[in-house]
Design a protein around this motif. Structure first.
Motif, PDB file in Angstrom:
ATOM      1  N   VAL A  88       0.571  -1.139   0.114  1.00  0.00           N
ATOM      2  CA  VAL A  88       0.033  -0.210   0.065  1.00  0.00           C
ATOM      3  C   VAL A  88       0.874   1.405  -0.171  1.00  0.00           C
ATOM      4  CG1 VAL A  88      -1.549   1.214   1.368  1.00  0.00           C
ATOM      5  CG2 VAL A  88      -1.999  -1.127   1.201  1.00  0.00           C
ATOM      6  N   ARG A  89       1.892   1.409   0.776  1.00  0.00           N
ATOM      7  CA  ARG A  89       2.898   2.428   0.708  1.00  0.00           C
ATOM      8  C   ARG A  89       3.469   2.770  -0.546  1.00  0.00           C
ATOM      9  NH1 ARG A  89       7.206   2.692   5.401  1.00  0.00           N
ATOM     10  NH2 ARG A  89       5.409   3.819   6.564  1.00  0.00           N
ATOM     11  N   GLN A  90       3.889   1.601  -1.203  1.00  0.00           N
ATOM     12  CA  GLN A  90       4.620   1.908  -2.460  1.00  0.00           C
ATOM     13  C   GLN A  90       3.730   2.198  -3.425  1.00  0.00           C
ATOM     14  OE1 GLN A  90       6.165  -1.748  -4.468  1.00  0.00           O
ATOM     15  NE2 GLN A  90       7.433  -0.409  -5.592  1.00  0.00           N
ATOM     16  N   THR A  91       2.135   1.678  -3.523  1.00  0.00           N
ATOM     17  CA  THR A  91       1.224   2.267  -4.443  1.00  0.00           C
ATOM     18  C   THR A  91       0.913   3.629  -4.276  1.00  0.00           C
ATOM     19  OG1 THR A  91      -0.033   0.215  -4.196  1.00  0.00           O
ATOM     20  CG2 THR A  91      -1.218   2.020  -5.103  1.00  0.00           C
ATOM     21  N   LYS A  92       1.013   4.238  -3.161  1.00  0.00           N
ATOM     22  CA  LYS A  92       0.932   5.646  -2.796  1.00  0.00           C
ATOM     23  C   LYS A  92       1.912   6.266  -3.236  1.00  0.00           C
ATOM     24  CE  LYS A  92      -2.387   5.106   1.132  1.00  0.00           C
ATOM     25  NZ  LYS A  92      -2.762   5.372   2.630  1.00  0.00           N
ATOM     26  N   ALA A  93       3.248   5.922  -2.770  1.00  0.00           N
ATOM     27  CA  ALA A  93       4.289   6.611  -3.302  1.00  0.00           C
ATOM     28  C   ALA A  93       4.428   6.794  -4.931  1.00  0.00           C
ATOM     29  CB  ALA A  93       5.560   5.917  -2.835  1.00  0.00           C
ATOM     30  N   LEU A  94       4.108   5.517  -5.477  1.00  0.00           N
ATOM     31  CA  LEU A  94       4.304   5.606  -6.996  1.00  0.00           C
ATOM     32  C   LEU A  94       3.223   6.591  -7.675  1.00  0.00           C
ATOM     33  CD1 LEU A  94       4.547   1.766  -7.721  1.00  0.00           C
ATOM     34  CD2 LEU A  94       6.112   3.402  -8.328  1.00  0.00           C
ATOM     35  N   ALA A  95       1.918   6.631  -7.017  1.00  0.00           N
ATOM     36  CA  ALA A  95       1.067   7.771  -7.547  1.00  0.00           C
ATOM     37  C   ALA A  95       1.546   8.919  -7.483  1.00  0.00           C
ATOM     38  CB  ALA A  95      -0.332   7.425  -6.870  1.00  0.00           C
ATOM     39  N   GLN A  96       2.080   9.192  -6.167  1.00  0.00           N
ATOM     40  CA  GLN A  96       2.550  10.915  -5.961  1.00  0.00           C
ATOM     41  C   GLN A  96       3.666  10.959  -6.658  1.00  0.00           C
ATOM     42  OE1 GLN A  96       1.206  12.984  -3.605  1.00  0.00           O
ATOM     43  NE2 GLN A  96       2.682  14.547  -4.325  1.00  0.00           N
ATOM     44  N   HIS A  97       4.527  10.166  -6.954  1.00  0.00           N
ATOM     45  CA  HIS A  97       5.768  10.259  -7.955  1.00  0.00           C
ATOM     46  C   HIS A  97       5.450  10.581  -9.317  1.00  0.00           C
ATOM     47  CE1 HIS A  97      10.135  10.305  -8.481  1.00  0.00           C
ATOM     48  NE2 HIS A  97      10.070   9.490  -9.463  1.00  0.00           N
ATOM     49  N   VAL A  98       4.584   9.702  -9.687  1.00  0.00           N
ATOM     50  CA  VAL A  98       3.943  10.023 -11.127  1.00  0.00           C
ATOM     51  C   VAL A  98       3.273  11.464 -11.228  1.00  0.00           C
ATOM     52  CG1 VAL A  98       2.007   8.939 -13.081  1.00  0.00           C
ATOM     53  CG2 VAL A  98       3.764   7.461 -11.611  1.00  0.00           C
ATOM     54  N   ARG A  99       2.671  11.699 -10.607  1.00  0.00           N
ATOM     55  CA  ARG A  99       1.782  13.081 -10.366  1.00  0.00           C
ATOM     56  C   ARG A  99       2.817  14.050 -10.510  1.00  0.00           C
ATOM     57  NH1 ARG A  99      -2.452  13.810  -5.772  1.00  0.00           N
ATOM     58  NH2 ARG A  99      -0.602  13.634  -4.696  1.00  0.00           N
ATOM     59  N   ASP A 100       3.779  14.024  -9.601  1.00  0.00           N
ATOM     60  CA  ASP A 100       4.774  15.020  -9.709  1.00  0.00           C
ATOM     61  C   ASP A 100       5.691  15.291 -10.781  1.00  0.00           C
ATOM     62  OD1 ASP A 100       3.892  15.583  -6.978  1.00  0.00           O
ATOM     63  OD2 ASP A 100       5.559  14.505  -6.020  1.00  0.00           O
ATOM     64  N   LYS A 101       5.876  14.118 -11.285  1.00  0.00           N
ATOM     65  CA  LYS A 101       6.963  13.989 -12.538  1.00  0.00           C
ATOM     66  C   LYS A 101       6.099  14.537 -13.719  1.00  0.00           C
ATOM     67  CE  LYS A 101      10.650  12.609 -10.989  1.00  0.00           C
ATOM     68  NZ  LYS A 101      11.963  13.486 -10.939  1.00  0.00           N
ATOM     69  N   LEU A 102       4.714  14.177 -13.926  1.00  0.00           N
ATOM     70  CA  LEU A 102       3.883  14.673 -15.059  1.00  0.00           C
ATOM     71  C   LEU A 102       3.580  16.244 -14.882  1.00  0.00           C
ATOM     72  CD1 LEU A 102       1.442  11.550 -15.414  1.00  0.00           C
ATOM     73  CD2 LEU A 102       3.032  12.398 -16.992  1.00  0.00           C
ATOM     74  N   LYS A 103       3.492  16.684 -13.659  1.00  0.00           N
ATOM     75  CA  LYS A 103       3.475  18.127 -13.584  1.00  0.00           C
ATOM     76  C   LYS A 103       4.733  18.874 -13.871  1.00  0.00           C
ATOM     77  CE  LYS A 103       0.303  18.689  -9.650  1.00  0.00           C
ATOM     78  NZ  LYS A 103      -0.089  19.007  -8.301  1.00  0.00           N
ATOM     79  N   GLU A 104       5.645  18.516 -13.665  1.00  0.00           N
ATOM     80  CA  GLU A 104       7.235  19.073 -13.939  1.00  0.00           C
ATOM     81  C   GLU A 104       7.371  18.840 -15.590  1.00  0.00           C
ATOM     82  OE1 GLU A 104      10.317  16.858 -12.092  1.00  0.00           O
ATOM     83  OE2 GLU A 104       9.564  17.231 -10.207  1.00  0.00           O
ATOM     84  N   ALA A 105       6.715  17.966 -16.175  1.00  0.00           N
ATOM     85  CA  ALA A 105       6.640  17.796 -17.479  1.00  0.00           C
ATOM     86  C   ALA A 105       5.817  18.843 -18.410  1.00  0.00           C
ATOM     87  CB  ALA A 105       6.304  16.419 -18.207  1.00  0.00           C
ATOM     88  N   GLY A 106       4.793  19.333 -17.534  1.00  0.00           N
ATOM     89  CA  GLY A 106       3.825  20.246 -18.143  1.00  0.00           C
ATOM     90  C   GLY A 106       2.376  19.870 -18.158  1.00  0.00           C
ATOM     91  N   ALA A 107       2.148  18.463 -17.857  1.00  0.00           N
ATOM     92  CA  ALA A 107       0.928  17.823 -17.983  1.00  0.00           C
ATOM     93  C   ALA A 107      -0.113  18.625 -16.853  1.00  0.00           C
ATOM     94  CB  ALA A 107       0.853  16.268 -17.803  1.00  0.00           C
TER      95      ALA A 107
END
Length: 167
Positions: A48-67
């Motif tokens: 569960v912890r990894q699921t939450k961390a992955l979602a947060q990391h994907v969200r942050d990286k996509l925001k940085e890419a301009g999405a």
């Protein structure tokens, strides 16, 4: 910041998943199946912890890419988290949940059940003398010969020829 291309966003999402050791990452092009989004990325997380961390990391990286992140669902439970970035949607799931819902099969193009038969211009003619006979329905199966019972004499002879070991 300018939004990067769809392929770049897909690469960014996959790289973000790989950063935190997501398992079984699959990217599907679903443009022919829906107009809601173009790319569907599915990944598994071991906890569960990894699921939450992955979602947060994907969200942050996509925001940085301009999405533009439209929404994130399922962060509370952590069994299945969805990150919606418009043209790309990322699902991070526990293995049991992923196996149950089987999104890969749902969003993959249908596989033909059988291969189409190719029509050829050649035809094969049978000679006039050859004919195919139908099997006879009234034909009786041949009788099987039963084995003869072993004679009592041979059993007695075998008993006499055995050697006994005594003290």
């Amino acid at each position: 910041m300018a939004v990067k291309s769809k392929q770049t966003l897909e690469k960014v999402a996959i790289a973000a998943l790989e950063d935190i050791k997501a398992q079984d990452i699959v990217a599907l092009d679903v443009r022919k199946l829906t107009t809601l989004y173009d790319t569907l990325v599915i990944a598994s997380a071991s906890s569960v912890r990894q699921t939450k961390a992955l979602a947060q990391h994907v969200r942050d990286k996509l925001k940085e890419a301009g999405a533009v992140i439209i929404g994130v669902e399922g962060e509370e439970s952590g069994e299945w988290t969805l990150v919606d970035a418009g043209d790309i949607v990322v699902h991070v799931m526990q293995p049991a949940i992923r196996a149950y819902y089987n999104l890969e099969e749902l969003w993959s193009p249908p596989v033909p059940l059988r291969m189409p038969v190719k029509k050829t211009a050649t035809t094969v003619k049978m000679p006039a003398k050859m004919s195919v006979k139908a099997p006879l329905k009234d034909k009786v199966a041949p009788k099987t010969v039963a084995k003869k019972p072993v004679a009592k004499k041979t059993v007695k002879k075998a008993a006499k020829t055995r050697k006994t070991v005594g003290n």
